[in-house]
Design a protein around this motif. Structure first.
Motif, PDB file in Angstrom:
ATOM      1  N   THR A 222       0.839  -1.192   0.000  1.00 21.03           N
ATOM      2  CA  THR A 222       0.000   0.000   0.000  1.00 21.03           C
ATOM      3  C   THR A 222       0.873   1.241   0.000  1.00 21.03           C
ATOM      4  O   THR A 222       1.935   1.264   0.625  1.00 21.03           O
ATOM      5  N   GLY A 223       0.432   2.260  -0.737  1.00 21.09           N
ATOM      6  CA  GLY A 223       1.170   3.509  -0.736  1.00 21.09           C
ATOM      7  C   GLY A 223       0.999   4.258   0.563  1.00 21.09           C
ATOM      8  O   GLY A 223       1.935   4.872   1.078  1.00 21.09           O
ATOM      9  N   SER A 224      -0.194   4.193   1.120  1.00 12.93           N
ATOM     10  CA  SER A 224      -0.480   4.868   2.383  1.00 12.93           C
ATOM     11  C   SER A 224      -1.587   4.114   3.100  1.00 12.93           C
ATOM     12  O   SER A 224      -2.719   4.065   2.629  1.00 12.93           O
ATOM     13  N   GLY A 225      -1.234   3.501   4.243  1.00 11.29           N
ATOM     14  CA  GLY A 225      -2.218   2.759   5.015  1.00 11.29           C
ATOM     15  C   GLY A 225      -1.561   1.643   5.794  1.00 11.29           C
ATOM     16  O   GLY A 225      -0.421   1.261   5.520  1.00 11.29           O
ATOM     17  N   LYS A 226      -2.270   1.107   6.764  1.00 16.17           N
ATOM     18  CA  LYS A 226      -1.709   0.044   7.586  1.00 16.17           C
ATOM     19  C   LYS A 226      -1.943  -1.322   6.950  1.00 16.17           C
ATOM     20  O   LYS A 226      -2.901  -1.531   6.201  1.00 16.17           O
ATOM     21  N   LEU A 227      -1.046  -2.247   7.267  1.00 14.00           N
ATOM     22  CA  LEU A 227      -1.158  -3.627   6.802  1.00 14.00           C
ATOM     23  C   LEU A 227      -1.258  -4.545   8.010  1.00 14.00           C
ATOM     24  O   LEU A 227      -0.452  -4.448   8.942  1.00 14.00           O
ATOM     25  N   GLU A 228      -2.241  -5.459   7.979  1.00 10.78           N
ATOM     26  CA  GLU A 228      -2.393  -6.443   9.046  1.00 10.78           C
ATOM     27  C   GLU A 228      -2.630  -7.805   8.406  1.00 10.78           C
ATOM     28  O   GLU A 228      -3.522  -7.954   7.562  1.00 10.78           O
ATOM     29  N   ALA A 229      -1.838  -8.801   8.811  1.00 10.19           N
ATOM     30  CA  ALA A 229      -1.998 -10.149   8.256  1.00 10.19           C
ATOM     31  C   ALA A 229      -1.749 -11.172   9.349  1.00 10.19           C
ATOM     32  O   ALA A 229      -0.789 -11.045  10.129  1.00 10.19           O
ATOM     33  N   SER A 230      -2.598 -12.183   9.410  1.00 10.11           N
ATOM     34  CA  SER A 230      -2.439 -13.232  10.411  1.00 10.11           C
ATOM     35  C   SER A 230      -2.702 -14.592   9.779  1.00 10.11           C
ATOM     36  O   SER A 230      -3.337 -14.686   8.728  1.00 10.11           O
ATOM     37  N   GLY A 231      -2.180 -15.633  10.435  1.00  8.21           N
ATOM     38  CA  GLY A 231      -2.375 -16.985   9.940  1.00  8.21           C
ATOM     39  C   GLY A 231      -1.472 -17.340   8.774  1.00  8.21           C
ATOM     40  O   GLY A 231      -1.743 -18.303   8.044  1.00  8.21           O
ATOM     41  N   ILE A 232      -0.382 -16.606   8.601  1.00  9.39           N
ATOM     42  CA  ILE A 232       0.508 -16.832   7.457  1.00  9.39           C
ATOM     43  C   ILE A 232       1.322 -18.109   7.692  1.00  9.39           C
ATOM     44  O   ILE A 232       1.936 -18.281   8.738  1.00  9.39           O
ATOM     45  N   LYS A 233       1.339 -18.988   6.689  1.00 11.50           N
ATOM     46  CA  LYS A 233       2.113 -20.218   6.776  1.00 11.50           C
ATOM     47  C   LYS A 233       3.021 -20.399   5.559  1.00 11.50           C
ATOM     48  O   LYS A 233       3.441 -21.510   5.253  1.00 11.50           O
ATOM     49  N   GLY A 234       3.290 -19.314   4.877  1.00  7.62           N
ATOM     50  CA  GLY A 234       4.175 -19.331   3.722  1.00  7.62           C
ATOM     51  C   GLY A 234       5.105 -18.139   3.782  1.00  7.62           C
ATOM     52  O   GLY A 234       5.433 -17.636   4.857  1.00  7.62           O
ATOM     53  N   SER A 235       5.512 -17.644   2.626  1.00  4.91           N
ATOM     54  CA  SER A 235       6.366 -16.461   2.568  1.00  4.91           C
ATOM     55  C   SER A 235       5.520 -15.200   2.697  1.00  4.91           C
ATOM     56  O   SER A 235       4.304 -15.217   2.453  1.00  4.91           O
ATOM     57  N   LEU A 236       6.172 -14.104   3.081  1.00  2.28           N
ATOM     58  CA  LEU A 236       5.485 -12.823   3.242  1.00  2.28           C
ATOM     59  C   LEU A 236       6.336 -11.710   2.652  1.00  2.28           C
ATOM     60  O   LEU A 236       7.517 -11.589   2.972  1.00  2.28           O
ATOM     61  N   HIS A 237       5.715 -10.917   1.808  1.00  4.01           N
ATOM     62  CA  HIS A 237       6.308  -9.668   1.324  1.00  4.01           C
ATOM     63  C   HIS A 237       5.285  -8.574   1.622  1.00  4.01           C
ATOM     64  O   HIS A 237       4.175  -8.605   1.088  1.00  4.01           O
ATOM     65  N   ALA A 238       5.661  -7.627   2.465  1.00  2.39           N
ATOM     66  CA  ALA A 238       4.739  -6.561   2.873  1.00  2.39           C
ATOM     67  C   ALA A 238       5.465  -5.224   2.797  1.00  2.39           C
ATOM     68  O   ALA A 238       6.565  -5.073   3.334  1.00  2.39           O
ATOM     69  N   ARG A 239       4.820  -4.244   2.124  1.00  2.00           N
ATOM     70  CA  ARG A 239       5.441  -2.932   1.945  1.00  2.00           C
ATOM     71  C   ARG A 239       4.374  -1.852   2.120  1.00  2.00           C
ATOM     72  O   ARG A 239       3.260  -1.977   1.602  1.00  2.00           O
ATOM     73  N   THR A 240       4.751  -0.782   2.834  1.00  2.00           N
ATOM     74  CA  THR A 240       3.874   0.369   2.955  1.00  2.00           C
ATOM     75  C   THR A 240       4.709   1.640   2.916  1.00  2.00           C
ATOM     76  O   THR A 240       5.792   1.700   3.508  1.00  2.00           O
ATOM     77  N   GLY A 241       4.206   2.656   2.187  1.00  2.00           N
ATOM     78  CA  GLY A 241       4.901   3.927   2.155  1.00  2.00           C
ATOM     79  C   GLY A 241       4.708   4.699   3.441  1.00  2.00           C
ATOM     80  O   GLY A 241       5.626   5.352   3.939  1.00  2.00           O
ATOM     81  N   SER A 242       3.514   4.601   4.004  1.00  2.00           N
ATOM     82  CA  SER A 242       3.231   5.284   5.263  1.00  2.00           C
ATOM     83  C   SER A 242       2.167   4.491   6.007  1.00  2.00           C
ATOM     84  O   SER A 242       1.019   4.416   5.564  1.00  2.00           O
ATOM     85  N   GLY A 243       2.563   3.873   7.122  1.00  2.00           N
ATOM     86  CA  GLY A 243       1.612   3.089   7.902  1.00  2.00           C
ATOM     87  C   GLY A 243       2.306   1.991   8.676  1.00  2.00           C
ATOM     88  O   GLY A 243       3.477   1.679   8.427  1.00  2.00           O
ATOM     89  N   HIS A 244       1.601   1.401   9.608  1.00  2.00           N
ATOM     90  CA  HIS A 244       2.146   0.358  10.467  1.00  2.00           C
ATOM     91  C   HIS A 244       1.896  -1.017   9.843  1.00  2.00           C
ATOM     92  O   HIS A 244       0.879  -1.234   9.188  1.00  2.00           O
ATOM     93  N   ILE A 245       2.827  -1.935  10.054  1.00  2.00           N
ATOM     94  CA  ILE A 245       2.670  -3.302   9.582  1.00  2.00           C
ATOM     95  C   ILE A 245       2.621  -4.242  10.787  1.00  2.00           C
ATOM     96  O   ILE A 245       3.513  -4.207  11.641  1.00  2.00           O
ATOM     97  N   THR A 246       1.574  -5.071  10.836  1.00  2.00           N
ATOM     98  CA  THR A 246       1.468  -6.114  11.854  1.00  2.00           C
ATOM     99  C   THR A 246       1.260  -7.444  11.142  1.00  2.00           C
ATOM    100  O   THR A 246       0.344  -7.572  10.328  1.00  2.00           O
ATOM    101  N   ALA A 247       2.115  -8.417  11.424  1.00  2.00           N
ATOM    102  CA  ALA A 247       2.018  -9.704  10.741  1.00  2.00           C
ATOM    103  C   ALA A 247       2.296 -10.831  11.718  1.00  2.00           C
ATOM    104  O   ALA A 247       3.134 -10.705  12.616  1.00  2.00           O
ATOM    105  N   GLY A 248       1.600 -11.960  11.547  1.00  2.00           N
ATOM    106  CA  GLY A 248       1.805 -13.101  12.424  1.00  2.00           C
ATOM    107  C   GLY A 248       1.582 -14.404  11.703  1.00  2.00           C
ATOM    108  O   GLY A 248       0.813 -14.476  10.740  1.00  2.00           O
TER     109      GLY A 248
END
Length: 268
Positions: A222-248
Motif C-alpha cells: 500500500t502507498g499509504s495505510g496500515k497492513l495487518e496479516a495473520s495466519g501466514i504459513k508461507g512467505s510474506l512480502h509486505a510494503r507500505t509507504g506510510s503506515g504500520h505493519i502487523t504480521a503473524g
C-alpha cells in the motif's frame, strides 16, 4: 441601449439553455427485462455494463435467471423511451450452450443508458464481470471469478477456486475463498478473510487486513495505510509507504517486511 439589448439577448439565451438542460435531465425512463436460460453442466458467464451494479448469487443448477434494470436518458440521437423499449424487447443476452454473454449492445444504443444486473446461476459457474461504474457482489459460485469495476465497491464470498478483483476506486471485501486471490484498488481498503490460498493485494491509498486459513504465500502493498496479516504459513512480502505493519504466523519461506514511515510488529 445596444448594451441593454445585447445583455437581454444573452440572458434569454442562458435561460433557454438552462431550461433545455432541465428538460433533458427530466427526460429519463426506467424499465426492466426478466429472462431464464436453460443450461446443463458448468456455465461460462461473461457480464459487462457501462454503468450499473452487478449481483451474482447461486440458485438452481439447470438455469440462469437474468433480471436487468434499465435507466435511460434522452440524448441528441434517441429518446429515453425508445432506448428502454428496444432493450426490453431485445435484451443484450447471448447464449451458445452453456456459454452466456450479457451486456453487449451497440455504442449508439448504449449512450446515456445504464443497466444493473441481478443474476441467479448454478453453483458450477465461471465468471467474468465488468462495469465501468458500479458496485459488484458475487456469492457462492465455484469460479474462477474475474471481477472488475472502474469505480465502486466489490464484495466476493464463498468462491471455490481463484479470484481476481480490481477497482479503480472502492473497497474490496473477500471472504471464504478456497484458492489463489489477487485484489487491486487504486483507492480503498481491502479486507480478506478465510483465504485458503496465496494472496496478492495492493492499494494506492488504504489499508489491508488479511486472515489466512491455509498455507499460501502473501504479498501485500500500500502507498499509504496500515497492513495487518495473520495466519501466514508461507512467505510474506509486505510494503507500505506510510503506515504500520502487523504480521503473524508460522514462516515456511522468506519474510520481507518494509515500512518507509511507520512501525513493524511481528508475531512468530
Amino acid at each position: 441601449m445596444k448594451i441593454r439589448s445585447g445583455f437581454s439577448i444573452y440572458v434569454l439565451v442562458v435561460a433557454l439553455l438552462v431550461s433545455n438542460a432541465c428538460i433533458i435531465a427530466r427526460a429519463a425512463m426506467e424499465g426492466s427485462f426478466d429472462r431464464t436460460l436453460n443450461v446443463s453442466g458448468s456455465v461460462d458467464l461473461d457480464v459487462t455494463t457501462g454503468s450499473g451494479k452487478i449481483r451474482v448469487r447461486t440458485g438452481d443448477n439447470g438455469a440462469v435467471h437474468i433480471y436487468g434494470l434499465i435507466r435511460a436518458h434522452d440524448d441528441l440521437r434517441a429518446r429515453a423511451e425508445d432506448k428502454v423499449r428496444y432493450l426490453q424487447s431485445n435484451p443484450p443476452i447471448e447464449q451458445s450452450g452453456n456459454i452466456i454473454r450479457i451486456g453487449r449492445i451497440p455504442d449508439y444504443q448504449y449512450r446515456n443508458v445504464s443497466i444493473s444486473y441481478e443474476l441467479v446461476v448454478p453453483a458450477d459457474t465461471r465468471l467474468r464481470s465488468k462495469t465501468g461504474s458500479g458496485e459488484q457482489s458475487i456469492e457462492g459460485i465455484k469460479g474462477p471469478a474475474e471481477v472488475g469495476t472502474g469505480s465502486g465497491n466489490i464484495s466476493i464470498s464463498s468462491v471455490g477456486v481463484e479470484v481476481t478483483a480490481r477497482t479503480g476506486s472502492g473497497r474490496i471485501d473477500l471472504d471464504s475463498i478456497n484458492g489463489r486471490v489477487e485484489a487491486h484498488t487504486g483507492s480503498g481498503n481491502i479486507q480478506a478473510s478465510r483465504i485458503a490460498g496465496s494472496l496478492k493485494a495492493d492499494t494506492g491509498s488504504g489499508g489491508i487486513t488479511a486472515v489466512l486459513a491455509a498455507a499460501g504465500d502473501v504479498d501485500l502493498s500500500t502507498g499509504s495505510g496500515k497492513l495487518e496479516a495473520s495466519g501466514i504459513k508461507g512467505s510474506l512480502h509486505a510494503r507500505t509507504g506510510s503506515g504500520h505493519i502487523t504480521a503473524g504466523g508460522e514462516p515456511s519461506g522468506e519474510w520481507n517486511v518494509h515500512a518507509s514511515s511507520g512501525g513493524i510488529t511481528l508475531h512468530l
